[in-house]
Design an enzyme around this catalytic site. Structure first.
Site, short mmCIF file in Angstrom:
data_model
loop_
_atom_site.label_atom_id
_atom_site.label_comp_id
_atom_site.label_asym_id
_atom_site.label_seq_id
_atom_site.Cartn_x
_atom_site.Cartn_y
_atom_site.Cartn_z
CB SER A 95 -0.95 0.00 1.20
OG SER A 95 -1.81 -1.11 1.16
CG HIS A 98 -2.26 3.81 3.35
ND1 HIS A 98 -3.61 3.56 3.34
CD2 HIS A 98 -1.66 2.59 3.29
CE1 HIS A 98 -3.83 2.26 3.27
NE2 HIS A 98 -2.66 1.65 3.25
#
Length: 296
Positions: A201, A247
């Site tokens: 991610s 993230h």
């Protein structure tokens, strides 16, 4: 020959260059290969931006400036026959690690990102703080749940292909790896030392950031990528058990590196691009060292 007041070396009176094939036609668009100004009549749509008729016809850019004698991407990389090859390889690595984990579940404990294990008051024997820095990298290619790897690989395919084509393989690989490492480093810094983190991610969010920068550079409609990014950020902070640090770290690194890749001045392109990558890597090392000093 004297230059008229207010004109540019390209001959425009208003500050804009003029098309190299049609004198007097001002334009703000340049060929993505040779970077000469071209008007709407001369624009030939390419996968990334526009090219001039000569680059399309000759391929090698014959007759252009010496540094444009080979097809180049928007960021100065070499144009490849398969512009998605590296993206396919990255997806293949992720899938191979996923299958290996399914076959041997004990492998998971050696690959995930963890600061210290076991946690205090026990004496830690594993983790980044114990010298296992490789976990910052291996965790980027490790997935356990099928939905997790499916979502990340779909995002990698959708975002990675156009970026690889626009940046070139070397620059694209630097963007991917450094974004993922930045996400791992921020997770290591802010998350609980005993909590595990895994997944691509961070790297994928780096691709999100770089895609937004590229679309702005190409003056394309940014609403789709912004909407998709906002949706992903909502999931990031709205769901539990998501390493939001990865993230955000990946996104910030992707924006910084992406900006350097597509906005670097042509005469100092490599210096700015790889210099920025070096600075991001240095920041990752500093963050990792600081966190390790806190835990040991």
């Amino acid at each position: 020959m004297d230059q008229a007041p207010g004109s540019t070396p390209d001959g425009a009176q208003s500050g804009l260059p003029v098309c190299y094939r049609h004198a007097g036609r001002e334009t703000g668009v340049r060929c993505t290969r040779c970077e000469r100004p071209i008007c709407p009549e001369c624009m030939v749509s390419a996968s990334v931006g526009f090219q001039c008729p000569e680059c399309v016809r000759n391929g090698s850019g014959t007759g252009h400036a010496p540094d444009a004698n080979r097809p180049r991407t928007l960021a100065g990389g070499t144009v490849a026959a398969d512009p998605r090859l590296l993206t396919k390889i990255l997806i293949g690595i992720n899938l191979a690690v996923f299958l290996a984990v399914q076959v041997r579940s004990s492998l998971l404990g050696d690959l995930v990102l963890v600061g210290q294990w076991p946690p205090a008051p026990f004496g830690a024997t594993q983790g980044v703080s114990e010298g296992e820095w490789y976990r910052l990298l291996t965790s980027m290619f490790t997935h356990e749940a099928i939905w997790h790897i499916a979502f990340n690989m779909l995002s990698l395919w959708w975002l990675g292909g156009p970026l690889e084509e626009a940046l070139g393989r070397v620059r694209y690989l630097a963007l991917y790896l450094l974004s993922g490492l930045a996400g791992s480093a921020l997770t290591y810094l802010l998350a609980s030392p005993g909590s595990g983190s895994l997944g691509a991610s961070g790297a994928v969010f780096g691709l999100f950031g770089a895609t937004a920068v590229l679309m702005r550079r190409m003056r394309q409609d940014m609403r789709p990528i912004i909407a998709l990014l906002v949706i992903n950020l909502i999931f990031t902070f709205g769901w539990s058990n998501i390493a939001w640090q990865a993230h955000i770290g990946g996104l910030v690194a992707g924006v910084v590196i992406g900006f350097a890749m597509v906005h670097a001045p042509r005469d100092r392109r490599s210096l700015v691009q790889y210099g920025t990558c070096a600075l991001v890597l240095a920041a990752i090392v500093v963050v990792t060292l600081l966190r390790t000093a806190q835990l040991t």
